[in-house]
Scaffold this active site. Structure first.
Site, PDB file in Angstrom:
ATOM      1  N   ASN A  26      76.734  68.924   0.878  1.00  0.00           N
ATOM      2  CA  ASN A  26      76.776  68.216   1.946  1.00  0.00           C
ATOM      3  C   ASN A  26      76.788  66.712   1.638  1.00  0.00           C
ATOM      4  OD1 ASN A  26      76.579  69.270   4.873  1.00  0.00           O
ATOM      5  ND2 ASN A  26      75.477  70.608   3.614  1.00  0.00           N
ATOM      6  N   LEU A  67      58.580  68.240   3.485  1.00  0.00           N
ATOM      7  CA  LEU A  67      58.276  67.620   4.720  1.00  0.00           C
ATOM      8  C   LEU A  67      58.306  65.991   4.473  1.00  0.00           C
ATOM      9  CD1 LEU A  67      57.537  68.725   7.388  1.00  0.00           C
ATOM     10  CD2 LEU A  67      55.161  68.492   6.629  1.00  0.00           C
ATOM     11  N   HIS A  90      70.313  71.516   9.765  1.00  0.00           N
ATOM     12  CA  HIS A  90      69.712  72.757   9.741  1.00  0.00           C
ATOM     13  C   HIS A  90      70.829  73.678   9.654  1.00  0.00           C
ATOM     14  CE1 HIS A  90      66.473  75.705   9.338  1.00  0.00           C
ATOM     15  NE2 HIS A  90      67.084  76.168  10.210  1.00  0.00           N
TER      16      HIS A  90
END
Ligand code: GRF
Length: 191
Positions: A15, A88, A105
């Site tokens: 990506n 995170l 996602h």
């Protein structure tokens, strides 16, 4: 002035590759930095190929110091793009970049998201649940995995006999097609 994007990635970075290609000749924005928690991540090589600077950090730098905030502020980063970043996002980054951090996602959130839901595990769970459709989500990032406000979703039907590899590939095609465009649309709204 072009807006400035920082990409966080932990792995291959396909990506990130599409985003770097898209913005290489764009007027609206440029990729100014690629960051990774993984010194072996192939995304770092991809960034080198575009002559985009990279920064590698460890858990201590990320969660116990302001190093990342300082670097991103110094480089006048406008938008942080997570592209396969598995940690995170630390609290101090969220505070300094409110609504300026987005993630992609590989499922139709809120389905098949949350801690531990990444990579093949997502697609395995989708097949095990006999879902009729699958897809991708681009969303703002908050302090919990995969829970921020949704910006974009694209979906496809799961056909009888579809394998994990097949649905994973279809999802990747959608990611590569949409992520750069969604980033560009978002960043064009910034002053
Ligand atoms: C993508 O499937 C993305 O949805 C997820 O991590 C994967 C990254 O793949 N967050 P790549 O490194 O961009 O190939």
């Amino acid at each position: 002035m072009k807006k400035r994007i920082a990409i966080f990635a932990s792995g291959s970075g396909s990506n990130a590759q599409k985003i770097m290609e898209h913005f290489k000749y764009a007027d609206a924005a440029e990729v100014a930095l690629v960051l990774s928690n993984n010194p072996e991540a192939y995304v770092l090589q991809r960034a080198d190929n575009f002559e985009i600077p990279t920064h590698v950090f460890d858990r201590h730098d990320c969660y116990n110091t302001d190093e990342l905030v300082n670097i991103l502020k110094r480089l006048e980063i406008d938008l942080i793009v997570l592209a396969g970043f598995l940690w995170l996002v630390p609290e101090n980054l969220l505070q300094h970049f409110p609504n300026k951090i987005i993630n992609i996602h590989p499922s139709l959130l809120p389905k098949f998201g949350g801690k531990g839901m990444y990579g093949d595990r997502v697609h395995q769970a989708v097949l095990a649940a006999n879902e009729e459709e699958h897809g991708i989500t681009i969303h703002f990032v908050n302090e919990r995995f995969d829970e921020g406000e949704i910006i974009h979703q694209s979906k496809f039907r799961i056909e009888p006999g579809d394998t994990l590899e097949k649905i994973k590939f279809k999802g990747q095609q959608l990611e590569h097609l949409h992520y750069p465009k969604v980033i560009e649309n978002l960043i064009k709204k910034y002053n």
